[in-house]
Design an enzyme around this catalytic site. Structure first.
Site, PDB file in Angstrom:
ATOM      1  N   LYS A 266      -8.297  -5.769 -10.542  1.00 14.36           N
ATOM      2  CA  LYS A 266      -7.435  -7.399 -10.287  1.00 14.36           C
ATOM      3  C   LYS A 266      -8.148  -8.097 -10.465  1.00 14.36           C
ATOM      4  O   LYS A 266      -9.110  -7.748 -11.743  1.00 14.36           O
ATOM      5  CB  LYS A 266      -7.566  -6.522  -8.684  1.00 14.36           C
ATOM      6  CG  LYS A 266      -6.940  -5.836  -8.143  1.00 14.36           C
ATOM      7  CD  LYS A 266      -5.342  -5.691  -8.359  1.00 14.36           C
ATOM      8  CE  LYS A 266      -4.443  -3.980  -7.536  1.00 14.36           C
ATOM      9  NZ  LYS A 266      -4.722  -2.878  -8.238  1.00 14.36           N
TER      10      LYS A 266
HETATM   11  C1  LIG Z   1      -0.291  -2.773  -5.227  1.00 13.91           C
HETATM   12  C2  LIG Z   1      -0.921  -1.932  -4.848  1.00 13.91           C
HETATM   13  N1  LIG Z   1      -0.790  -1.916  -3.610  1.00 13.91           N
HETATM   14  C3  LIG Z   1      -2.194  -1.045  -3.069  1.00 13.91           C
HETATM   15  C4  LIG Z   1      -2.990  -1.325  -3.396  1.00 13.91           C
HETATM   16  C5  LIG Z   1      -4.897  -0.301  -3.471  1.00 13.91           C
HETATM   17  O1  LIG Z   1      -6.015  -1.653  -3.581  1.00 13.91           O
HETATM   18  P1  LIG Z   1      -7.048  -0.822  -3.405  1.00 13.91           P
HETATM   19  O2  LIG Z   1      -7.500  -0.542  -4.267  1.00 13.91           O
HETATM   20  O3  LIG Z   1      -7.742  -1.994  -3.185  1.00 13.91           O
HETATM   21  O4  LIG Z   1      -7.601  -0.230  -2.381  1.00 13.91           O
HETATM   22  C6  LIG Z   1      -3.327  -1.659  -5.332  1.00 13.91           C
HETATM   23  C7  LIG Z   1      -4.169  -0.652  -6.374  1.00 13.91           C
HETATM   24  O5  LIG Z   1      -5.055  -0.656  -6.715  1.00 13.91           O
HETATM   25  C8  LIG Z   1      -2.103  -2.132  -5.939  1.00 13.91           C
HETATM   26  O6  LIG Z   1      -1.583  -2.202  -7.522  1.00 13.91           O
END
Ligand SMILES: Cc1ncc(COP(=O)(O)O)c(C=O)c1O
Length: 365
Positions: A185
């Site tokens: 990110k």
């Molecule tokens: C649009 C979106 N939603 C949710 C997530 C979930 O994030 P995390 O990996 O922090 O659980 C991500 C990325 O991984 C994402 O790109």
């Protein structure tokens, strides 16, 4: 040549200093001052009133559904053109996802959203809307529709920290917003998430659920089940250091997008993800479509030069996992998936690397 990754972590240089402070204090875990500081920094930057740091954004989305009372058999609307992490929590709650396709903005279509609300067999209780690749969805129209219908809005701003619409930050339009700090990110704590809301009771409830739902007793008393979803103080120290450079990171990602457009924008068959009027995305990833060329050929040509690129997200309504789920779609995200590509967009990438990538793409076309 070193590999060029799609979006690798980009440290500010302050992380180790803050981590050292954590170690000196011995508040390695579970909580500690950096967790509070990280939450305060997020509130200050985004304008949200309350924040809760979690171990992932997926966990934060799960907590959002729990505090909004979404449970078994409920219907939850969601952007179809997104990453699975956006919608897994709907399944954790044994609720039914109702997928809504994109429009020309690539983000959720307000027209199809209305249709989904009208036609769903039961009134949906909530919407999870993704700001795809860091670009704002049409939040004014979406909020209008959902507020009229009494549907909760959860903004999946996992990819869009720093993006804004009419000067207001992504994640602060809906009832609850969620950010991600995983490895790819715009800011990374190696893994992490954040829940934000102006509703203190929801954030307090989410905090309670994220720490095993321990009742307020000296001994361990439990009346409902919870989770172990909180962020550690060590990772929050990384987050605090990363927040200090967020404006720079947004600026650089936007520069990278502008450079790609400068070098590739005159090629007729290449299209770029748009930015809706009044908005400023964080351009987390620069994403393009090819009218005639198979993007797989571009991926392979870049891979041969040790450069990572990826197809766009495969829409949720096309996933075997969701073959029986309700969907309101018009082929938009399916087309984008077939034609599109994510280009390396890391904020530490040099202009020279970017120009090399553009040369390779031009060679293929
Ligand atoms: C649009 C979106 N939603 C949710 C997530 C979930 O994030 P995390 O990996 O922090 O659980 C991500 C990325 O991984 C994402 O790109």
């Amino acid at each position: 040549m070193d590999r060029i990754f799609l979006s690798p972590p980009h440290m500010s240089g302050k992380e180790q200093q803050y981590i050292a402070e954590v170690f000196e204090s011995n508040y390695i875990a579970p909580l500690g001052v950096f967790v509070n500081r990280f939450e305060e920094d997020i509130c200050r930057y985004t304008g949200a009133k309350y924040a809760l740091a979690t171990n992932t954004a997926t966990a934060a989305l799960h907590l959002a559904l729990r505090v909004l009372g979404i449970g078994a058999g409920d219907y939850v609307l969601a952007s179809s053109f997104t990453f699975i992490g956006s919608v897994n929590a709907i399944l954790y709650q044994h609720a039914h996802p109702v997928f809504v396709d994109s429009d020309k903005s690539w983000n959720l279509s307000p027209v199809l959203l209305k249709e989904a609300i009208e036609k769903a067999p039961q009134k949906p209780k909530a919407l999870i809307v993704t700001h795809l690749y860091g670009q704002m969805a049409k939040m004014d129209e979406i909020m209008d529709i959902c507020q009229r219908e009494g549907i909760f809005v959860i903004e999946d701003a996992a990819e869009s920290l720093g993006a804004s619409l009419y000067g207001r930050q992504s994640g602060t339009f809906g009832d609850i917003g969620v950010y991600s700090f995983n490895g790819n990110k715009i800011l990374s704590t190696s893994g992490g998430g954040m829940l934000v809301s102006d509703n203190e009771a929801w954030i307090e409830k989410a905090k309670f659920l994220s720490t095993q739902a321990k009742e307020d007793f000296l001994h361990y008393e439990h009346r409902e089940f919870g989770y172990n979803y909180r962020m550690s103080n060590v990772l929050a120290a990384i987050g605090v250091a990363q927040m200090e450079v967020l404006p720079e990171r947004v600026k650089r990602r936007r520069e990278i997008f502008a450079l790609y457009r400068e070098h590739l924008g005159r090629i007729d068959e290449i299209g770029f993800m748009p930015e809706i009027g009044g908005s400023e995305g964080n351009r987390w990833l620069t994403t393009v479509t090819f009218e005639h060329t198979d993007p797989t050929r571009v991926i392979q040509a870049l891979e041969a030069e040790n450069i990572e690129s990826r197809p766009l997200w495969k829409p949720m309504h096309l996933q075997p996992l969701f073959k029986d789920a309700l969907r309101y779609e018009d082929g938009t995200s399916a087309r984008l998936f077939q034609k599109g590509l994510c280009l390396p967009s890391g904020s530490a990438m040099t202009d020279e690397s970017l120009i090399r990538i553009c040369m390779i793409i031009k060679g293929i076309l």
